[in-house]
Design a protein around this motif. Sequence first.
Motif, PDB file in Angstrom:
ATOM      1  N   LEU A  87       0.731  -1.375  -0.289  1.00 16.44           N
ATOM      2  CA  LEU A  87       0.526   0.243   0.082  1.00 16.44           C
ATOM      3  C   LEU A  87       0.898   0.647   0.028  1.00 16.44           C
ATOM      4  O   LEU A  87       2.409   1.207  -0.155  1.00 16.44           O
ATOM      5  CB  LEU A  87      -0.709  -0.455   1.275  1.00 16.44           C
ATOM      6  CG  LEU A  87      -1.281  -1.533   1.542  1.00 16.44           C
ATOM      7  CD1 LEU A  87      -2.740  -1.207   2.398  1.00 16.44           C
ATOM      8  CD2 LEU A  87      -2.169  -1.929   0.268  1.00 16.44           C
ATOM      9  N   GLY A  88       0.267   2.253   0.158  1.00 17.68           N
ATOM     10  CA  GLY A  88       0.701   3.851  -0.174  1.00 17.68           C
ATOM     11  C   GLY A  88       1.417   4.489   1.291  1.00 17.68           C
ATOM     12  O   GLY A  88       1.893   4.297   2.390  1.00 17.68           O
ATOM     13  N   ARG A  89       1.038   5.904   1.692  1.00 13.55           N
ATOM     14  CA  ARG A  89       0.759   6.478   2.487  1.00 13.55           C
ATOM     15  C   ARG A  89       0.248   6.053   3.851  1.00 13.55           C
ATOM     16  O   ARG A  89      -0.476   4.937   3.491  1.00 13.55           O
ATOM     17  CB  ARG A  89      -0.046   7.796   2.904  1.00 13.55           C
ATOM     18  CG  ARG A  89       1.166   8.776   1.986  1.00 13.55           C
ATOM     19  CD  ARG A  89       0.491   9.840   1.553  1.00 13.55           C
ATOM     20  NE  ARG A  89       1.205  10.899   0.082  1.00 13.55           N
ATOM     21  CZ  ARG A  89       0.973  12.083   0.481  1.00 13.55           C
ATOM     22  NH1 ARG A  89      -0.053  12.702   1.269  1.00 13.55           N
ATOM     23  NH2 ARG A  89       1.613  12.864  -0.675  1.00 13.55           N
ATOM     24  N   ARG A  90       0.999   5.866   5.302  1.00 14.28           N
ATOM     25  CA  ARG A  90       0.232   5.315   6.238  1.00 14.28           C
ATOM     26  C   ARG A  90      -1.426   5.493   6.683  1.00 14.28           C
ATOM     27  O   ARG A  90      -0.989   6.313   6.519  1.00 14.28           O
ATOM     28  CB  ARG A  90       1.596   5.382   7.537  1.00 14.28           C
ATOM     29  CG  ARG A  90       0.815   4.528   8.389  1.00 14.28           C
ATOM     30  CD  ARG A  90       1.592   5.180  10.167  1.00 14.28           C
ATOM     31  NE  ARG A  90       1.780   4.309  11.445  1.00 14.28           N
ATOM     32  CZ  ARG A  90       0.248   4.390  11.891  1.00 14.28           C
ATOM     33  NH1 ARG A  90      -0.306   5.773  11.993  1.00 14.28           N
ATOM     34  NH2 ARG A  90       0.442   3.665  13.426  1.00 14.28           N
ATOM     35  N   ALA A  91      -1.524   4.994   6.998  1.00  8.43           N
ATOM     36  CA  ALA A  91      -3.359   4.713   7.182  1.00  8.43           C
ATOM     37  C   ALA A  91      -3.729   4.201   7.898  1.00  8.43           C
ATOM     38  O   ALA A  91      -3.086   3.154   8.114  1.00  8.43           O
ATOM     39  CB  ALA A  91      -3.607   4.796   6.302  1.00  8.43           C
ATOM     40  N   LEU A  92      -4.303   4.084   8.950  1.00  7.78           N
ATOM     41  CA  LEU A  92      -5.453   3.151   9.368  1.00  7.78           C
ATOM     42  C   LEU A  92      -6.693   2.415   9.043  1.00  7.78           C
ATOM     43  O   LEU A  92      -7.549   3.724   8.251  1.00  7.78           O
ATOM     44  CB  LEU A  92      -5.790   3.934  10.907  1.00  7.78           C
ATOM     45  CG  LEU A  92      -4.235   4.108  11.935  1.00  7.78           C
ATOM     46  CD1 LEU A  92      -5.550   4.864  13.670  1.00  7.78           C
ATOM     47  CD2 LEU A  92      -3.423   3.287  12.208  1.00  7.78           C
ATOM     48  N   THR A  93      -7.013   1.652   9.515  1.00  8.80           N
ATOM     49  CA  THR A  93      -8.750   0.917   9.363  1.00  8.80           C
ATOM     50  C   THR A  93      -9.643   1.723   9.822  1.00  8.80           C
ATOM     51  O   THR A  93      -9.208   2.273  11.198  1.00  8.80           O
ATOM     52  CB  THR A  93      -8.251  -0.123   9.223  1.00  8.80           C
ATOM     53  OG1 THR A  93      -8.197  -0.705   9.790  1.00  8.80           O
ATOM     54  CG2 THR A  93      -7.407  -0.645   8.088  1.00  8.80           C
ATOM     55  N   GLU A  94     -10.566   1.918   9.817  1.00  6.60           N
ATOM     56  CA  GLU A  94     -11.551   1.333  10.753  1.00  6.60           C
ATOM     57  C   GLU A  94     -11.886   0.805  11.792  1.00  6.60           C
ATOM     58  O   GLU A  94     -12.161   0.999  12.716  1.00  6.60           O
ATOM     59  CB  GLU A  94     -13.068   1.488   9.659  1.00  6.60           C
ATOM     60  CG  GLU A  94     -13.643   0.019   9.316  1.00  6.60           C
ATOM     61  CD  GLU A  94     -14.765   0.388   8.992  1.00  6.60           C
ATOM     62  OE1 GLU A  94     -15.169  -1.301   9.021  1.00  6.60           O
ATOM     63  OE2 GLU A  94     -15.167   0.433   7.841  1.00  6.60           O
ATOM     64  N   ASP A  95     -10.972  -0.113  11.477  1.00  6.56           N
ATOM     65  CA  ASP A  95     -10.406  -0.861  12.939  1.00  6.56           C
ATOM     66  C   ASP A  95      -9.407  -0.448  13.822  1.00  6.56           C
ATOM     67  O   ASP A  95      -8.840  -0.653  15.133  1.00  6.56           O
ATOM     68  CB  ASP A  95     -10.483  -2.169  12.149  1.00  6.56           C
ATOM     69  CG  ASP A  95     -11.559  -3.047  11.708  1.00  6.56           C
ATOM     70  OD1 ASP A  95     -12.202  -2.886  12.420  1.00  6.56           O
ATOM     71  OD2 ASP A  95     -11.965  -3.101  10.350  1.00  6.56           O
ATOM     72  N   GLY A  96      -9.081   1.054  13.265  1.00  4.18           N
ATOM     73  CA  GLY A  96      -7.713   0.898  14.011  1.00  4.18           C
ATOM     74  C   GLY A  96      -6.402   0.350  13.929  1.00  4.18           C
ATOM     75  O   GLY A  96      -5.504   0.529  14.705  1.00  4.18           O
TER      76      GLY A  96
END
Length: 283
Positions: A87-96
């Motif tokens: 994946l790309g830039r750091r991101a959090l899912t809706e689950d955290g």
Amino acid sequence: MTRTILVTGASDGIGAVAARRLAEDGHRVLVAGRDRTRTQHVASDVGGDAFVADLARLGEVRALAADVLAATDGRLDVLVSNAGGILGRRALTEDGNEATMQVNHLAPFLLVHLLADALREGAGLVVQTASAAHHAGRIPVAAAGADLSLRRGYSPARAYANAKLANVLMVRGIAAHMPDLHAVALHPGVVATSFGSGSTSLLRLVYRGVARRLLTTDEHAGETLAMLAAGTPGAEWTPMTTWTSGGYYDGRRVGRASRASHDVALIDAVWRASAAAVGLPPR
């Protein structure tokens, strides 16, 4: 002997190749993917059921498990856990959870547990697509436990390496915590598919241009995945017939897993952290 086999990440690439090959060999194949149209197309080819789920949402993973259990009457021989990506830039899912870790590791970890009883009713096999990138993985462990979030020093490549290390550790952990199941990890090779095309990582460049000609074909890698799914756990490695539970294979040969993947304390710490991240008890 005919098996009932669920292949995730089967909408294209090596997952689709594996699903088609397994169906050609007479197995009942269920396919799961994120893209509805492509997943249904592969399901039509193999004469099996199609399941659509986004592994970035654990709720959809739980729904996928429930649908598979209903479709198989609670008996499944093999889970081929193939979904994932860079994946790309750091991101959090809706689950955290950090997104790369969830899509590549936490979602498969949850799915194994949700389907565990069905797998016990069948052959009890888990085939996990891993990567040689796991050698670069570094998952820190502190007093609070293993850190799967990669809050510091994030890059797409590092996040992917950590997730792939977690895959190999999960396979080792299944042997330790779920001895009635058998699991194997496969590095299929660097495959010339669309994998990585949506990433901002420099790794995406490997899948383009001149370098692409040097990569493994999805047909070859998918057939290897299918051979493991149709194989049998054994004490010794007989290429594509028997494989060692807890083992790591590089294409069609015994692979050399990282030193970290043999660390019993790390295996346990990542298992506990993964369980906490997906809402399961640690054992």
